[in-house]
Scaffold this active site. Structure first.
Site, PDB file in Angstrom:
ATOM      1  CB  SER A   1      -0.945   0.018   1.214  1.00  0.00           C
ATOM      2  OG  SER A   1      -0.216  -0.099   2.425  1.00  0.00           O
TER       3      SER A   1
ATOM      4  CG  ASP B   1      -4.419   5.181   7.104  1.00  0.00           C
ATOM      5  OD1 ASP B   1      -3.178   5.102   7.331  1.00  0.00           O
ATOM      6  OD2 ASP B   1      -4.959   4.598   6.138  1.00  0.00           O
TER       7      ASP B   1
ATOM      8  CG  HIS C   1      -1.299   3.811   4.661  1.00  0.00           C
ATOM      9  ND1 HIS C   1      -2.400   3.180   5.203  1.00  0.00           N
ATOM     10  CD2 HIS C   1      -0.612   2.867   3.976  1.00  0.00           C
ATOM     11  CE1 HIS C   1      -2.389   1.903   4.844  1.00  0.00           C
ATOM     12  NE2 HIS C   1      -1.317   1.686   4.109  1.00  0.00           N
TER      13      HIS C   1
END
Length: 355
Positions: free
Chosen positions: A49, A329, A332
């Protein structure tokens, strides 16, 4: 919270083991041989991610939170599959190369005009090994890359002016803690297996014909909101630092081994130091008003940014100024966080590629 506690225990014990061993933190793999200038106009991206720009399918529903509000609120003002409010590492590396961000593999047939800039095979949640939820591991991602070459999408000539970016951000360790009830006794063997496979994957990219291979080290996991929330985001969780340092030492060691003592083909991209410099407000770092507090905060320890309840009510809160936060978040960075960190990555990339 069982999942979080097991992962926390994993990193804590791992840290103690290598602290006793006297872990040595290696450099970024730079040798004495100066790389030849290398023109890069294609970027091939692999990993998780931290670099995925849209490969995690929306069919997964809320598991693919990056396709729902409030993700993408800064850029491009809507969710795009990126786990951030906007741009992330892939976008900044592409911009550094003065090319467009490469098309995600999942939507390759709908973005033909972006093929000249490479392709992104990264999938959020993936690892070097399988990590569940059907995400393609690193080997499977490279298989897809090879298939694109075999199908004539990219030629051998195309590869000569390309670079590969691989992000390894810790999903393998989390999955181990979830799946193995006796994981604490298997850490050393797991690390050996993990890096043996990473070696195979990096060598394969080079043998396929990618002349420049860039792999990230592990970011300061103990500083993510996932770990700092219990202290109200007041400080990093120090007990995991030795574990992270050991992983990064092995990355540097592997890069040196594969490069045969030179730094012309493989680079360990030091995201750990880049993040740390911003979080600690090192000289030259952009000041972030809220270095540890995330912009998107879940309402409880069991929910995530972007989650809603059965009635559609938000289970999270969002800040008004994401540019003041390093983290978006629980794990990230924000677009602003990535931008600030990239300023410390730019010099090593410029030296490696001789740009």
């Amino acid at each position: 919270m069982a999942k979080a506690n097991r992962f926390l225990a994993l990193l804590y014990v791992f840290s103690l083991v290598f602290l006793v061993m006297g872990t040595r933190v290696a450099g970024s793999g730079h040798g004495k041989q100066r790389p030849e200038p290398h023109y890069v106009n294609k970027l091939f991206v692999f990993g998780d991610s931290y670099v995925d720009t849209g490969n995690l399918g929306r069919a997964l529903g809320r598991l693919a939170r990056s396709w729902f509000d409030p993700y993408g609120m800064t850029f491009p003002k809507k969710p795009t599959g990126r786990f951030s409010d906007g741009r992330l590492l892939t976008d900044y590396v592409a911009s550094f190369l003065r090319i467009r961000s490469p098309i995600p593999y999942r939507i390759r047939k709908f973005g033909q005009k972006l093929l000249p800039y490479g392709m992104n095979f990264a999938v959020a949640g993936s690892g070097i090994f399988d990590t569940g939820n059907f995400q393609s591991n690193l080997t499977a991602q490279i298989d897809k890359f090879q298939a694109q070459i075999d199908d004539g999408v990219f030629s051998r000539h195309d590869l000569k002016s390309s670079a590969a970016l691989i992000a390894v951000s810790g999903n393998d360790y989390e999955f181990l803690s979830e799946q193995d009830p006796d994981f604490l006794h298997h850490l050393h063997r797991f690390m050996r297996r993990l890096f043996a496979q990473l070696k195979v994957d990096l060598k394969r990219l080079s043998h396929i014909g990618v002349p420049k291979v860039i792999v990230t080290n592990l970011h300061p996991i103990g500083c993510t909101p996932y770990y700092t929330r219990p202290t109200n985001y007041t400080g990093c969780y120090a007990n995991v630092s030795s574990a992270v340092a050991e992983h990064n030492r092995r990355v540097d060691e592997l890069v040196r081994e594969l490069g045969g003592g030179s730094d012309t083909t493989f680079l360990s991209l030091d995201v750990n130091t880049a993040f740390s410099n911003v979080l600690r407000r090192a000289k030259g770092a952009k000041e972030m008003k809220h270095p540890l507090v995330p912009c998107c905060v879940s309402s409880s320890n069991t929910t995530e940014c972007g989650e809603i309840d059965a009635e559609g009510n938000r289970l999270y809160g969002v800040c008004h100024r994401p540019e003041e936060h390093f983290y978006w978040d629980s794990v990230h960075p924000t677009q602003a966080g990535w931008a600030a960190a990239f300023e410390f990555l730019r010099p090593s990339l410029r030296e490696f590629l001789q740009l």
